[in-house]
Design a protein around this motif. Structure first.
Motif, mmCIF file in Angstrom:
data_model
loop_
_atom_site.group_PDB
_atom_site.id
_atom_site.type_symbol
_atom_site.label_atom_id
_atom_site.label_comp_id
_atom_site.label_asym_id
_atom_site.label_seq_id
_atom_site.Cartn_x
_atom_site.Cartn_y
_atom_site.Cartn_z
ATOM 1 N N ALA A 33 0.862 -1.187 0.000
ATOM 2 C CA ALA A 33 0.000 0.000 0.000
ATOM 3 C C ALA A 33 0.893 1.230 0.000
ATOM 4 O O ALA A 33 1.958 1.234 0.601
ATOM 5 C CB ALA A 33 -0.901 -0.008 1.224
ATOM 6 N N PRO A 34 0.465 2.240 -0.679
ATOM 7 C CA PRO A 34 1.344 3.404 -0.850
ATOM 8 C C PRO A 34 1.507 4.249 0.420
ATOM 9 O O PRO A 34 1.192 5.428 0.441
ATOM 10 C CB PRO A 34 0.657 4.183 -1.965
ATOM 11 N N PHE A 35 2.035 3.606 1.496
ATOM 12 C CA PHE A 35 2.279 4.370 2.711
ATOM 13 C C PHE A 35 3.389 5.386 2.515
ATOM 14 O O PHE A 35 3.457 6.382 3.226
ATOM 15 C CB PHE A 35 2.610 3.443 3.887
ATOM 16 N N PHE A 36 4.286 5.152 1.530
ATOM 17 C CA PHE A 36 5.322 6.134 1.231
ATOM 18 C C PHE A 36 4.699 7.453 0.777
ATOM 19 O O PHE A 36 5.312 8.501 0.867
ATOM 20 C CB PHE A 36 6.293 5.604 0.170
ATOM 21 N N LEU A 37 3.464 7.378 0.299
ATOM 22 C CA LEU A 37 2.734 8.578 -0.100
ATOM 23 C C LEU A 37 2.599 9.543 1.074
ATOM 24 O O LEU A 37 2.525 10.746 0.888
ATOM 25 C CB LEU A 37 1.353 8.177 -0.636
ATOM 26 N N TRP A 38 2.610 8.983 2.292
ATOM 27 C CA TRP A 38 2.495 9.833 3.469
ATOM 28 C C TRP A 38 3.685 10.765 3.624
ATOM 29 O O TRP A 38 3.569 11.802 4.266
ATOM 30 C CB TRP A 38 2.337 8.982 4.719
ATOM 31 N N LEU A 39 4.838 10.408 3.058
ATOM 32 C CA LEU A 39 5.995 11.299 3.118
ATOM 33 C C LEU A 39 5.678 12.639 2.456
ATOM 34 O O LEU A 39 6.254 13.657 2.795
ATOM 35 C CB LEU A 39 7.212 10.657 2.457
ATOM 36 N N PHE A 40 4.784 12.614 1.508
ATOM 37 C CA PHE A 40 4.337 13.836 0.850
ATOM 38 C C PHE A 40 3.018 14.331 1.430
ATOM 39 O O PHE A 40 2.821 15.530 1.620
ATOM 40 C CB PHE A 40 4.187 13.578 -0.653
ATOM 41 N N ALA A 41 2.126 13.401 1.745
ATOM 42 C CA ALA A 41 0.769 13.768 2.165
ATOM 43 C C ALA A 41 0.734 14.445 3.531
ATOM 44 O O ALA A 41 -0.041 15.374 3.746
ATOM 45 C CB ALA A 41 -0.132 12.538 2.168
ATOM 46 N N VAL A 42 1.547 13.974 4.468
ATOM 47 C CA VAL A 42 1.519 14.556 5.817
ATOM 48 C C VAL A 42 1.986 16.012 5.800
ATOM 49 O O VAL A 42 1.283 16.893 6.316
ATOM 50 C CB VAL A 42 2.320 13.687 6.813
ATOM 51 N N PRO A 43 3.158 16.330 5.203
ATOM 52 C CA PRO A 43 3.537 17.751 5.154
ATOM 53 C C PRO A 43 2.542 18.596 4.354
ATOM 54 O O PRO A 43 2.256 19.745 4.723
ATOM 55 C CB PRO A 43 4.910 17.749 4.482
ATOM 56 N N TRP A 44 2.019 18.033 3.258
ATOM 57 C CA TRP A 44 1.032 18.753 2.435
ATOM 58 C C TRP A 44 -0.180 19.131 3.293
ATOM 59 O O TRP A 44 -0.620 20.272 3.300
ATOM 60 C CB TRP A 44 0.622 17.878 1.270
ATOM 61 N N THR A 45 -0.727 18.136 3.998
ATOM 62 C CA THR A 45 -1.926 18.356 4.806
ATOM 63 C C THR A 45 -1.630 19.287 5.970
ATOM 64 O O THR A 45 -2.440 20.164 6.290
ATOM 65 C CB THR A 45 -2.485 17.018 5.308
ATOM 66 N N ALA A 46 -0.476 19.116 6.602
ATOM 67 C CA ALA A 46 -0.093 19.998 7.719
ATOM 68 C C ALA A 46 0.000 21.440 7.240
ATOM 69 O O ALA A 46 -0.498 22.358 7.910
ATOM 70 C CB ALA A 46 1.227 19.539 8.333
ATOM 71 N N PHE A 47 0.637 21.660 6.086
ATOM 72 C CA PHE A 47 0.732 23.026 5.571
ATOM 73 C C PHE A 47 -0.646 23.570 5.203
ATOM 74 O O PHE A 47 -0.950 24.736 5.463
ATOM 75 C CB PHE A 47 1.669 23.113 4.359
ATOM 76 N N ALA A 48 -1.496 22.726 4.602
ATOM 77 C CA ALA A 48 -2.844 23.180 4.229
ATOM 78 C C ALA A 48 -3.651 23.562 5.467
ATOM 79 O O ALA A 48 -4.380 24.561 5.464
ATOM 80 C CB ALA A 48 -3.563 22.101 3.425
ATOM 81 N N LEU A 49 -3.512 22.785 6.539
ATOM 82 C CA LEU A 49 -4.217 23.124 7.790
ATOM 83 C C LEU A 49 -3.649 24.398 8.406
ATOM 84 O O LEU A 49 -4.396 25.235 8.932
ATOM 85 C CB LEU A 49 -4.134 21.954 8.770
ATOM 86 N N PRO A 83 -9.813 23.000 -0.819
ATOM 87 C CA PRO A 83 -9.459 21.893 -1.723
ATOM 88 C C PRO A 83 -8.105 21.259 -1.378
ATOM 89 O O PRO A 83 -7.921 20.051 -1.533
ATOM 90 C CB PRO A 83 -9.414 22.542 -3.108
ATOM 91 N N PHE A 84 -7.168 22.057 -0.894
ATOM 92 C CA PHE A 84 -5.853 21.522 -0.551
ATOM 93 C C PHE A 84 -5.927 20.614 0.679
ATOM 94 O O PHE A 84 -5.233 19.605 0.755
ATOM 95 C CB PHE A 84 -4.854 22.663 -0.344
ATOM 96 N N ILE A 85 -6.783 20.944 1.605
ATOM 97 C CA ILE A 85 -7.007 20.059 2.754
ATOM 98 C C ILE A 85 -7.647 18.761 2.278
ATOM 99 O O ILE A 85 -7.254 17.666 2.685
ATOM 100 C CB ILE A 85 -7.890 20.747 3.816
ATOM 101 N N GLY A 86 -8.625 18.883 1.392
ATOM 102 C CA GLY A 86 -9.284 17.695 0.847
ATOM 103 C C GLY A 86 -8.310 16.786 0.111
ATOM 104 O O GLY A 86 -8.321 15.567 0.294
ATOM 105 N N ILE A 87 -7.452 17.366 -0.713
ATOM 106 C CA ILE A 87 -6.448 16.573 -1.438
ATOM 107 C C ILE A 87 -5.531 15.861 -0.455
ATOM 108 O O ILE A 87 -5.217 14.683 -0.614
ATOM 109 C CB ILE A 87 -5.643 17.474 -2.405
ATOM 110 N N GLY A 88 -5.113 16.558 0.594
ATOM 111 C CA GLY A 88 -4.246 15.948 1.604
ATOM 112 C C GLY A 88 -4.924 14.786 2.315
ATOM 113 O O GLY A 88 -4.313 13.734 2.525
ATOM 114 N N LEU A 89 -6.179 14.955 2.663
ATOM 115 C CA LEU A 89 -6.903 13.873 3.340
ATOM 116 C C LEU A 89 -7.101 12.667 2.425
ATOM 117 O O LEU A 89 -6.998 11.520 2.870
ATOM 118 C CB LEU A 89 -8.246 14.390 3.870
ATOM 119 N N VAL A 90 -7.351 12.907 1.145
ATOM 120 C CA VAL A 90 -7.488 11.808 0.188
ATOM 121 C C VAL A 90 -6.159 11.066 0.047
ATOM 122 O O VAL A 90 -6.121 9.836 0.051
ATOM 123 C CB VAL A 90 -7.994 12.319 -1.179
#
Length: 189
Positions: A33-49, A83-90
């Motif tokens: 499962a693409p858990f490596f995606l979290w390396l990008f998704a977590v900072p993305w979502t944190a910045f969006a929040l 939308p950036f928060i939504g993309i991060g959560l997805v």
């Protein structure tokens, strides 16, 4: 779903005269499962929040901000950030959706094709005819579990780069046996 229910589902997908040679379920725990995606998704979502919190400050934080600025930027900027928060959560939920689909999937090899049946809200049944298969790539672990990839074609993308399409049978037991059965079925065809 139980193994018997999924086996019945794959049997219902067989064409007239087609016989099932092999079937197996992927192990969702072994799924890449693409858990490596979290390396990008977590900072993305944190910045969006963070952006959203800062954008809401003029609206919520009274202070000496003029009303025109407070209501225009205080409403427009938070809406822009949603939308950036939504993309991060997805992106952060993608590995869980991949495991959910794997738990409701079954692979089958018949005398004519390879198929994957995924029985979620909608039943999806992608398949590849034995005659349409290109080279096969197998990745096997010491315990016999592994992934078999079948090249199904290639094309040039908009930039002129060659893109190879593959049908993947992921995280199944005794992948070497599947490869042998597949090669034998292709030889007979």
């Amino acid at each position: 779903m139980t193994d018997d229910e999924l086996r019945d589902i794959v049997r219902r997908e067989l064409l007239p005269g087609e016989s099932l040679l092999w079937h197996a379920r992927p192990d969702p725990r072994r799924l890449h499962a693409p858990f490596f995606l979290w390396l990008f998704a977590v900072p993305w979502t944190a910045f969006a929040l963070f952006w959203e919190a800062m954008a809401l400050m003029p609206l919520l934080g009274g202070g000496h901000t003029p009303d025109a600025v407070r209501y225009t930027f205080g409403i427009a900027f938070p809406i822009f950030g949603l939308p950036f928060i939504g993309i991060g959560l997805v992106m952060m939920s993608a590995p869980f959706w991949a495991r959910y689909a794997a738990a409701r999937s079954i692979y089958g090899l018949t005398d004519r094709r390879v198929l994957r049946v995924t029985a979620t809200r909608k039943r999806k049944v992608p398949s590849v005819l034995l005659d349409q298969m290109g080279p096969i790539d197998v990745i096997a672990r010491a315990d016999g579990w592994g992934t078999l990839r079948i090249e199904t074609g290639s094309h040039l993308d908009a930039d002129g780069d060659r893109v190879t399409t593959r049908f993947e049978i992921d995280c199944v037991p005794d992948v070497a046996r599947l490869e042998a059965l597949l090669l034998d079925a292709r030889r007979r065809r």
